[in-house]
Scaffold this motif. Sequence first.
Motif, PDB file in Angstrom:
ATOM      1  N   LEU A  53       0.814  -1.212   0.000  1.00 27.03           N
ATOM      2  CA  LEU A  53       0.000   0.000   0.000  1.00 27.03           C
ATOM      3  C   LEU A  53       0.849   1.263   0.000  1.00 27.03           C
ATOM      4  O   LEU A  53       0.607   2.196  -0.764  1.00 27.03           O
ATOM      5  N   MET A  54       1.858   1.302   0.871  1.00 25.17           N
ATOM      6  CA  MET A  54       2.692   2.499   1.026  1.00 25.17           C
ATOM      7  C   MET A  54       3.961   2.354   0.193  1.00 25.17           C
ATOM      8  O   MET A  54       4.881   1.625   0.579  1.00 25.17           O
ATOM      9  N   LEU A  55       4.003   3.041  -0.938  1.00 30.59           N
ATOM     10  CA  LEU A  55       5.136   2.951  -1.849  1.00 30.59           C
ATOM     11  C   LEU A  55       5.667   4.342  -2.169  1.00 30.59           C
ATOM     12  O   LEU A  55       4.910   5.315  -2.198  1.00 30.59           O
ATOM     13  N   PRO A  56       6.964   4.450  -2.427  1.00 26.12           N
ATOM     14  CA  PRO A  56       7.498   5.744  -2.868  1.00 26.12           C
ATOM     15  C   PRO A  56       7.078   6.032  -4.309  1.00 26.12           C
ATOM     16  O   PRO A  56       6.884   5.114  -5.103  1.00 26.12           O
ATOM     17  N   GLY A  57       6.913   7.313  -4.612  1.00 28.37           N
ATOM     18  CA  GLY A  57       6.589   7.697  -5.976  1.00 28.37           C
ATOM     19  C   GLY A  57       5.110   7.694  -6.270  1.00 28.37           C
ATOM     20  O   GLY A  57       4.552   8.671  -6.753  1.00 28.37           O
ATOM     21  N   LYS A  58       4.446   6.569  -5.986  1.00 35.14           N
ATOM     22  CA  LYS A  58       3.010   6.412  -6.239  1.00 35.14           C
ATOM     23  C   LYS A  58       2.501   5.308  -5.333  1.00 35.14           C
ATOM     24  O   LYS A  58       3.066   4.221  -5.297  1.00 35.14           O
TER      25      LYS A  58
END
Length: 232
Positions: A53-58
């Motif tokens: 769910l929690m990703l860098p960028g998008k």
Amino acid sequence: MERILIVEDEPKIADLLQKYLGNASYHTDWLNTGIGVSDWVRREQPSLILLDLMLPGKDGLEVCKEIRQFSPVPIIMLTARVEEIDRLLGLELGADDYICKPFSPREVVARVKAILRRLQAFSQLAAGGQTLENNANGALLELNRDRLLVRAGGRDITLTLVEFELLAALLQQPGRIFGRDQLMSKVYTDNRIVSDRTIDSHIKKLRKKLAEILPGQEVIHSVYSVGYKFEP
């Protein structure tokens, strides 16, 4: 060999998942950012996606939404945010399942196997072009198991595996009222505890899709305090 895409920004978690899935004879690929995932999926066409769910960028919800614009590939969301709204939002955007962190990698492998077995069963049923059909107010409603497609009036839509299973169960017995627990047992065969609102979320998404090919027609009806039925 079935191919699993892992989208996870924590290397230790990704490495653990790759080891356990590899031991279960799956080929794995790893991406550590949400940027570029949709293009990768279009190009490589994995069998299933484990999406954090929690990703860098998008973030994972936006990635899930993008993928659902062009592919019914099964998506299991991985999340450390256990609030109900996050779970429901993920499902409404088209996720097939979710697993909360911290999790057992064995549980993840079991969930992956369960979803891919169901897909394989659908593929076997589709041999020879088998379909489910029903007349909805004069419009033929046809379900193609192999492609997870629903067609009516010359138009079609793509469903997720969960949406397809729900519609197939309801369509096979028109007029029968299915309780939420009955529908959950058809979709989640591993006897896990699932909130009633999870089924409601899938039904909401399914209704929205059916409205695209059956404008002005209501075919899935809510039965107050009981569940749902298919009735043109």
